[in-house]
Design a protein around this motif. Structure first.
Motif, PDB file in Angstrom:
ATOM      1  N   GLU A   1      18.786  38.797  -0.116  1.00 17.82           N
ATOM      2  CA  GLU A   1      18.818  37.498  -0.779  1.00 17.82           C
ATOM      3  C   GLU A   1      17.493  37.203  -1.461  1.00 17.82           C
ATOM      4  OE1 GLU A   1      21.923  35.025   2.047  1.00 17.82           O
ATOM      5  OE2 GLU A   1      19.798  35.082   2.581  1.00 17.82           O
ATOM      6  N   PHE A   2      16.418  37.589  -0.825  1.00 19.21           N
ATOM      7  CA  PHE A   2      15.110  37.358  -1.420  1.00 19.21           C
ATOM      8  C   PHE A   2      14.970  38.125  -2.731  1.00 19.21           C
ATOM      9  CE2 PHE A   2      10.693  38.362  -2.173  1.00 19.21           C
ATOM     10  CZ  PHE A   2      10.117  37.113  -2.109  1.00 19.21           C
ATOM     11  N   GLU A   3      15.328  39.400  -2.711  1.00 23.30           N
ATOM     12  CA  GLU A   3      15.184  40.235  -3.913  1.00 23.30           C
ATOM     13  C   GLU A   3      16.077  39.755  -5.060  1.00 23.30           C
ATOM     14  OE1 GLU A   3      12.890  42.466  -4.424  1.00 23.30           O
ATOM     15  OE2 GLU A   3      12.138  42.162  -2.406  1.00 23.30           O
ATOM     16  N   LYS A   4      17.276  39.299  -4.741  1.00 21.03           N
ATOM     17  CA  LYS A   4      18.220  38.891  -5.785  1.00 21.03           C
ATOM     18  C   LYS A   4      17.985  37.477  -6.296  1.00 21.03           C
ATOM     19  CE  LYS A   4      21.918  41.868  -4.144  1.00 21.03           C
ATOM     20  NZ  LYS A   4      23.212  41.915  -3.465  1.00 21.03           N
ATOM     21  N   LEU A   5      17.637  36.565  -5.402  1.00 16.87           N
ATOM     22  CA  LEU A   5      17.599  35.150  -5.773  1.00 16.87           C
ATOM     23  C   LEU A   5      16.194  34.559  -5.872  1.00 16.87           C
ATOM     24  CD1 LEU A   5      20.494  34.012  -3.429  1.00 16.87           C
ATOM     25  CD2 LEU A   5      20.628  34.511  -5.860  1.00 16.87           C
ATOM     26  N   VAL A   6      15.338  34.906  -4.946  1.00 15.71           N
ATOM     27  CA  VAL A   6      14.045  34.232  -4.873  1.00 15.71           C
ATOM     28  C   VAL A   6      12.972  34.952  -5.680  1.00 15.71           C
ATOM     29  CG1 VAL A   6      12.270  33.370  -3.296  1.00 15.71           C
ATOM     30  CG2 VAL A   6      14.664  33.355  -2.594  1.00 15.71           C
ATOM     31  N   ALA A   7      12.954  36.257  -5.657  1.00 13.79           N
ATOM     32  CA  ALA A   7      11.887  37.020  -6.314  1.00 13.79           C
ATOM     33  C   ALA A   7      11.770  36.719  -7.813  1.00 13.79           C
ATOM     34  CB  ALA A   7      12.080  38.511  -6.069  1.00 13.79           C
ATOM     35  N   PRO A   8      12.861  36.637  -8.581  1.00 14.48           N
ATOM     36  CA  PRO A   8      12.698  36.311 -10.011  1.00 14.48           C
ATOM     37  C   PRO A   8      12.069  34.933 -10.243  1.00 14.48           C
ATOM     38  CG  PRO A   8      14.879  37.217  -9.610  1.00 14.48           C
ATOM     39  CD  PRO A   8      14.243  36.981  -8.274  1.00 14.48           C
ATOM     40  N   ALA A   9      12.457  33.950  -9.454  1.00 12.73           N
ATOM     41  CA  ALA A   9      11.886  32.607  -9.602  1.00 12.73           C
ATOM     42  C   ALA A   9      10.422  32.599  -9.163  1.00 12.73           C
ATOM     43  CB  ALA A   9      12.697  31.612  -8.783  1.00 12.73           C
ATOM     44  N   GLU A  10      10.103  33.362  -8.123  1.00 15.46           N
ATOM     45  CA  GLU A  10       8.723  33.445  -7.649  1.00 15.46           C
ATOM     46  C   GLU A  10       7.812  34.024  -8.700  1.00 15.46           C
ATOM     47  OE1 GLU A  10       8.456  35.797  -4.175  1.00 15.46           O
ATOM     48  OE2 GLU A  10       8.429  34.075  -2.871  1.00 15.46           O
ATOM     49  N   ALA A  11       8.286  35.070  -9.376  1.00 12.93           N
ATOM     50  CA  ALA A  11       7.464  35.719 -10.396  1.00 12.93           C
ATOM     51  C   ALA A  11       7.138  34.738 -11.523  1.00 12.93           C
ATOM     52  CB  ALA A  11       8.187  36.947 -10.933  1.00 12.93           C
ATOM     53  N   ALA A  12       8.094  33.906 -11.880  1.00 12.45           N
ATOM     54  CA  ALA A  12       7.875  32.935 -12.951  1.00 12.45           C
ATOM     55  C   ALA A  12       6.889  31.849 -12.533  1.00 12.45           C
ATOM     56  CB  ALA A  12       9.206  32.312 -13.365  1.00 12.45           C
TER      57      ALA A  12
END
Length: 84
Positions: free
Chosen positions: A31-42
């Motif tokens: 879930e982290f890799e799919k949902l949270v990581a893209p938003a975190e990078a931004a």
């Protein structure tokens, strides 16, 4: 321990009904890799910061000013940053 009458020993604490905890969410690695990581990078967050935020949110029951005060990492985060 505070004193009390022997007849009142078995009764609940008068303010026990106010001891409520807020349910917090958790995530798996997938879930982290799919949902949270893209938003975190931004937003410029690391995985360590996100894990710390979730741990502190559960520990301090989403009290944001306390979480901001106890923020242990070197990156300075404001209350607004933590809540976003």
């Amino acid at each position: 321990r505070h004193w009390q009458r022997a007849a009142n020993v078995a009764q609940d604490y008068a303010f026990a009904r106010f001891n409520k905890r807020t349910a917090t969410v958790a995530y798996t690695d997938d879930e982290f890799e799919k949902l949270v990581a893209p938003a975190e990078a931004a937003l410029g967050w690391s995985r360590e910061e996100t894990d710390t935020l979730f741990r502190l949110a559960a520990l301090y029951d989403l009290r944001w000013y306390v979480i901001a005060d106890r923020w242990p990492l070197d990156t300075a985060r404001t209350v607004t940053d933590l809540k976003a």
